[in-house]
Design a protein around this motif. Structure first.
Motif, PDB file in Angstrom:
ATOM      1  N   LEU A   1       7.741  -9.787  -4.949  1.00  0.00           N
ATOM      2  CA  LEU A   1       7.862 -10.758  -6.047  1.00  0.00           C
ATOM      3  C   LEU A   1       6.481 -11.258  -6.465  1.00  0.00           C
ATOM      4  N   ARG A   2       5.638 -11.535  -5.495  1.00  0.00           N
ATOM      5  CA  ARG A   2       4.278 -11.998  -5.805  1.00  0.00           C
ATOM      6  C   ARG A   2       3.484 -10.921  -6.534  1.00  0.00           C
ATOM      7  N   GLU A   3       3.648  -9.666  -6.115  1.00  0.00           N
ATOM      8  CA  GLU A   3       2.969  -8.559  -6.793  1.00  0.00           C
ATOM      9  C   GLU A   3       3.405  -8.435  -8.250  1.00  0.00           C
ATOM     10  N   ALA A   4       4.633  -8.852  -8.543  1.00  0.00           N
ATOM     11  CA  ALA A   4       5.138  -8.820  -9.916  1.00  0.00           C
ATOM     12  C   ALA A   4       4.581  -9.981 -10.740  1.00  0.00           C
ATOM     13  N   GLY A   5       3.845 -10.884 -10.093  1.00  0.00           N
ATOM     14  CA  GLY A   5       3.234 -11.995 -10.804  1.00  0.00           C
ATOM     15  C   GLY A   5       4.042 -13.282 -10.777  1.00  0.00           C
TER      16      GLY A   5
END
Length: 149
Positions: free
Chosen positions: A113-117
């Motif tokens: 989720l964090r990698e998706a921004g």
């Protein structure tokens, strides 16, 4: 993996007297990890959560995702989602992953989720938490990575 997703105006999770996670508008994700779950399940659910269109557009239709709205996610591990209540009166948790494996996949889900921004706050794994949820709508969705059609 199983997830209960709730659209919220705000939410926070407290352990004892300490607030360990706090968000404004966005999603609360209660996440259960099964003993046969893998990184593919974490990837599938993270992608689904990031892109699930359950926020209203200007016309009042559910057309926007948490990515579209710039919302946040509060991800809380909840092994009880893997409970089986079909027999007897006490849930069986034999389908839940062992703590070490569950924590690894939970962290994998959060990282994706964090990698998706998406800004993500979390609860604290394997602790008793108080979760305050201001469900907006109310809107609540159930996702299960094993029930892919």
């Amino acid at each position: 993996m199983r997830a209960v997703i709730q659209r919220v105006t705000q939410s926070r999770v407290t352990v004892g007297e300490e607030v360990v996670g706090d968000i404004g508008p966005g999603l609360v994700v209660l996440l259960g990890v099964g003993h046969d779950d893998t990184g593919d399940d974490a990837r599938y659910l993270a992608d689904k959560v990031a892109n699930l269109r359950i926020f209203e557009d200007q016309e009042g239709r559910m057309n926007l995702s948490v990515l579209d709205t710039g919302g946040e996610v509060l991800a809380v591990s909840q092994f009880t989602l893997m409970g089986d209540c079909r027999k007897g009166r006490r849930p069986s948790f034999s389908g839940a992953a062992a703590a070490e494996a569950a924590e690894c996949l939970y962290e994998n889900f959060v990282a994706r989720l964090r990698e998706a921004g998406i800004p993500v706050n979390t609860g604290r794994f394997q602790t008793t938490m108080l979760v305050e949820i201001y469900n907006h709508g109310p809107v609540t969705m159930l996702l299960d990575s094993k029930k892919i059609f």
